[in-house]
Write a protein that holds these residues in place. Structure first.
Motif, mmCIF file in Angstrom:
data_model
loop_
_atom_site.group_PDB
_atom_site.id
_atom_site.type_symbol
_atom_site.label_atom_id
_atom_site.label_comp_id
_atom_site.label_asym_id
_atom_site.label_seq_id
_atom_site.Cartn_x
_atom_site.Cartn_y
_atom_site.Cartn_z
ATOM 1 N N PHE A 149 -1.083 4.904 1.956
ATOM 2 C CA PHE A 149 -1.325 3.476 2.063
ATOM 3 C C PHE A 149 -0.013 2.812 2.410
ATOM 4 N N GLU A 150 0.011 2.206 3.553
ATOM 5 C CA GLU A 150 1.279 1.707 4.056
ATOM 6 C C GLU A 150 1.128 0.286 4.578
ATOM 7 N N LEU A 151 2.040 -0.567 4.163
ATOM 8 C CA LEU A 151 2.081 -1.927 4.688
ATOM 9 C C LEU A 151 3.459 -2.136 5.295
ATOM 10 N N HIS B 62 0.354 5.275 -4.618
ATOM 11 C CA HIS B 62 1.017 3.979 -4.522
ATOM 12 C C HIS B 62 1.014 3.489 -3.081
ATOM 13 N N ILE B 63 1.407 2.244 -2.903
ATOM 14 C CA ILE B 63 1.498 1.678 -1.554
ATOM 15 C C ILE B 63 2.955 1.710 -1.111
ATOM 16 N N ASN B 64 3.182 2.132 0.095
ATOM 17 C CA ASN B 64 4.527 2.076 0.659
ATOM 18 C C ASN B 64 4.683 0.791 1.460
ATOM 19 N N LEU B 65 5.731 0.073 1.177
ATOM 20 C CA LEU B 65 6.042 -1.134 1.930
ATOM 21 C C LEU B 65 7.238 -0.842 2.806
ATOM 22 N N VAL B 66 7.050 -0.926 4.100
ATOM 23 C CA VAL B 66 8.109 -0.577 5.039
ATOM 24 C C VAL B 66 8.672 -1.833 5.679
#
Lengths: 142, 142
Positions: free
Chosen positions: A127-129, A88-92
DNA sequence: TTCCTTATTGATAATAATTCCTAATTAATA
DNA sequence: TATTAATTAGGAATTATTATCAATAAGGAA
């Protein structure tokens, strides 16, 4: 979504002992939607189980990481942990520090493509945004 | 691929001074294919410009990061830097520490999709895959 | 159940990356 | 060239994480 029993079995299978400290940490990580730091895990767990030391938290997280039962990510020099190990993508959020997950099937494809192009053997993905979450975003549009 | 002049102009425009220390750091980051740590940048630069302190390296990297002229990534608790700011995947070798870049157009789409789903305002992205590079891979297949 | 072995824990010391502090320096402007 | 505010150097301070090791307790055997 993994369950407690799976994790316990997976640890026991390899001869690791099931201690109350480990149970408490795994339990918390499975139940929370957050991506807590070692420090926060320690703080939260102590309310219920006062006999858990910070060094045990660190050692347990290291073990869980090695066994791929939790993922580690870095937010501004601090390690954060997540038992939600699917792709999954992590949204910080760069303002409040919150982390949200976004499921995204195409990540697997990208991983395969990158592995092919680069000849790497891929073992871990991240995967980080980063940006501002919907709440914080409004504060910057005033 | 950005050039020195662009970076210098972009800093000067906002009133930041162009110092030999900043030039040296930018110059090195633009020329290297590596993703060096602050420590390594300091070590390399001192050979040519002995009058650059480690704290200046840190401060300059922070400035460049803010101005989005370099990206920061974390490898095992150590910050690594990269002036190659286009959208790409970082491949980190867990054995030798090498970092390779892989261009991938579909990242932009993913970013847009995630932003839409989550209502985040995305400012920074980091796509990282870890494993073994082609050289190190063979050592684990013996 | 009780005992034994040894993995695990807890408390603290050690480490290492990064940030802070501030007097001295210097880039940019007039 | 003189002025001055931004920047730097260098070391101290900070802080997340790891290491150390005696005390404890999980899990297997009897």
């Amino acid at each position: 979504m993994q369950q407690m029993e799976q994790i316990v079995a997976s640890l026991r299978e390899e001869g690791f002992r099931i201690t109350p400290q480990r149970m408490a940490i795994v339990d918390y990580l499975l139940k929370t939607e957050d991506h807590p730091s070692a420090e926060l895990i320690h703080k939260v767990i102590r309310k219920k189980y006062p006999m858990v030391s910070l060094s045990t938290v660190y050692k347990t997280l290291e073990l869980l990481k090695e066994k791929k039962l939790v993922n580690e990510m870095d937010v501004e020099g601090e390690a954060r942990f997540d038992a939600h190990t699917d792709e999954h993508i992590n949204l910080v959020c760069m303002n409040c520090g919150k982390i949200d997950d976004v499921d995204e099937d195409s990540l697997k494809d990208i991983q395969v493509k990158a592995a092919r192009k680069s000849k790497y053997l891929i073992l871990k993905s991240s995967f980080e945004l980063s940006g501002y979450c919907s709440d914080c975003k409004s504060k910057f549009q005033a």
